[in-house]
Design a protein around this motif. Structure first.
Motif, mmCIF file in Angstrom:
data_model
loop_
_atom_site.group_PDB
_atom_site.id
_atom_site.type_symbol
_atom_site.label_atom_id
_atom_site.label_comp_id
_atom_site.label_asym_id
_atom_site.label_seq_id
_atom_site.Cartn_x
_atom_site.Cartn_y
_atom_site.Cartn_z
ATOM 1 N N LEU A 141 7.896 31.255 -19.766
ATOM 2 C CA LEU A 141 8.102 30.361 -18.629
ATOM 3 C C LEU A 141 6.779 29.802 -18.111
ATOM 4 C CD1 LEU A 141 10.960 32.254 -16.771
ATOM 5 C CD2 LEU A 141 11.119 30.035 -17.903
ATOM 6 N N LYS A 142 5.737 30.626 -18.097
ATOM 7 C CA LYS A 142 4.417 30.136 -17.675
ATOM 8 C C LYS A 142 3.903 29.074 -18.638
ATOM 9 C CE LYS A 142 2.880 34.168 -15.074
ATOM 10 N NZ LYS A 142 1.958 35.295 -14.991
ATOM 11 N N GLN A 143 4.144 29.299 -19.922
ATOM 12 C CA GLN A 143 3.721 28.316 -20.917
ATOM 13 C C GLN A 143 4.500 27.014 -20.735
ATOM 14 O OE1 GLN A 143 4.348 29.589 -24.964
ATOM 15 N NE2 GLN A 143 3.016 28.012 -25.802
ATOM 16 N N ASP A 144 5.797 27.130 -20.509
ATOM 17 C CA ASP A 144 6.617 25.942 -20.250
ATOM 18 C C ASP A 144 6.119 25.198 -19.007
ATOM 19 O OD1 ASP A 144 8.180 26.687 -22.399
ATOM 20 O OD2 ASP A 144 9.924 27.296 -21.195
ATOM 21 N N LEU A 145 5.770 25.962 -17.975
ATOM 22 C CA LEU A 145 5.264 25.341 -16.746
ATOM 23 C C LEU A 145 3.971 24.585 -16.988
ATOM 24 C CD1 LEU A 145 6.052 28.033 -14.040
ATOM 25 C CD2 LEU A 145 6.783 25.650 -14.021
ATOM 26 N N GLU A 146 3.065 25.155 -17.779
ATOM 27 C CA GLU A 146 1.800 24.471 -18.081
ATOM 28 C C GLU A 146 2.053 23.149 -18.797
ATOM 29 O OE1 GLU A 146 -0.734 27.139 -20.233
ATOM 30 O OE2 GLU A 146 -0.870 28.554 -18.563
ATOM 31 N N VAL A 147 2.966 23.168 -19.764
ATOM 32 C CA VAL A 147 3.289 21.946 -20.504
ATOM 33 C C VAL A 147 3.895 20.905 -19.569
ATOM 34 C CG1 VAL A 147 4.800 20.999 -22.301
ATOM 35 C CG2 VAL A 147 3.553 23.120 -22.714
ATOM 36 N N LEU A 148 4.847 21.334 -18.750
ATOM 37 C CA LEU A 148 5.499 20.400 -17.833
ATOM 38 C C LEU A 148 4.532 19.848 -16.792
ATOM 39 C CD1 LEU A 148 8.919 22.207 -17.288
ATOM 40 C CD2 LEU A 148 8.534 20.049 -18.483
ATOM 41 N N GLU A 149 3.634 20.695 -16.302
ATOM 42 C CA GLU A 149 2.655 20.215 -15.325
ATOM 43 C C GLU A 149 1.684 19.218 -15.949
ATOM 44 O OE1 GLU A 149 1.203 23.944 -13.818
ATOM 45 O OE2 GLU A 149 2.830 24.099 -12.367
ATOM 46 N N GLY A 150 1.362 19.418 -17.224
ATOM 47 C CA GLY A 150 0.528 18.444 -17.925
ATOM 48 C C GLY A 150 1.246 17.104 -18.054
#
Length: 173
Positions: A141-150
């Motif tokens: 989920l943290k990885q998904d969040l980083e991608v989405l925030e980018g």
């Protein structure tokens, strides 16, 4: 007498529907909105379908056969329900009928829609992260969040660039 009260109720529903449709712009769309089994009208405006319901309601009052009345009453009820759903979703539909804004304004609107959807996805992932129990799920989920925030950051840069270009040209926002 049961058909008389049924007809009165359907007429009241139709009146409420007319009011609901009057609150929305009734632009044309490219294709008919409903299946041919529900509406024989091939119009593209809500008012076209409203007129068909009015005709069917009038036929219901003049019909003598109970089976025909029951069938027609059910059809009118289904038509009213379908048209109510369509009227409620008008603001969600793209407005191809409206005068076209400039290409930059259209792009800006498109980017803002992307931004809204990305923000909703981020909010959803953050909620899931708060409830996640396993470490593996938290990492994903943290990885998904980083991608989405980018993606959201790039989307906002694009919005700012188009907004800046619009302000230079003096186009309406």
């Amino acid at each position: 007498m049961a058909f008389a009260t049924l007809q009165q109720r359907l007429a009241a529903c139709l009146s409420a529907l007319q009011t609901q449709i009057a609150q929305h712009p009734d632009g044309r769309c490219r294709t008919p909105r409903f299946d041919r089994q529900l509406f024989v009208t091939s119009g593209t405006r809500l008012a076209d379908y409203l007129r068909e319901i009015e005709r069917n309601l009038h036929l219901l009052g003049s019909s003598g056969n109970d089976q025909e009345r029951a069938w027609l009453a059910e059809k009118v009820l289904n038509q009213i329900a379908a048209l109510q759903r369509e009227a409620r979703t008008q603001q969600l539909r793209p407005r191809h009928e409206q005068p076209a804004a400039g290409p930059r304004q259209q792009k800006l609107d498109e980017y803002r829609e992307y931004e809204r959807r990305l923000q909703a996805m981020i909010d959803q992932r953050e909620q899931r992260l708060a409830l996640a129990e396993s470490l593996a799920v938290q990492r994903q989920l943290k990885q998904d969040l980083e991608v989405l925030e980018g993606r959201l950051a790039r989307c906002r840069q694009a919005i700012n660039a188009v907004d800046w270009a619009l302000s230079l040209r003096g186009e309406a926002r």
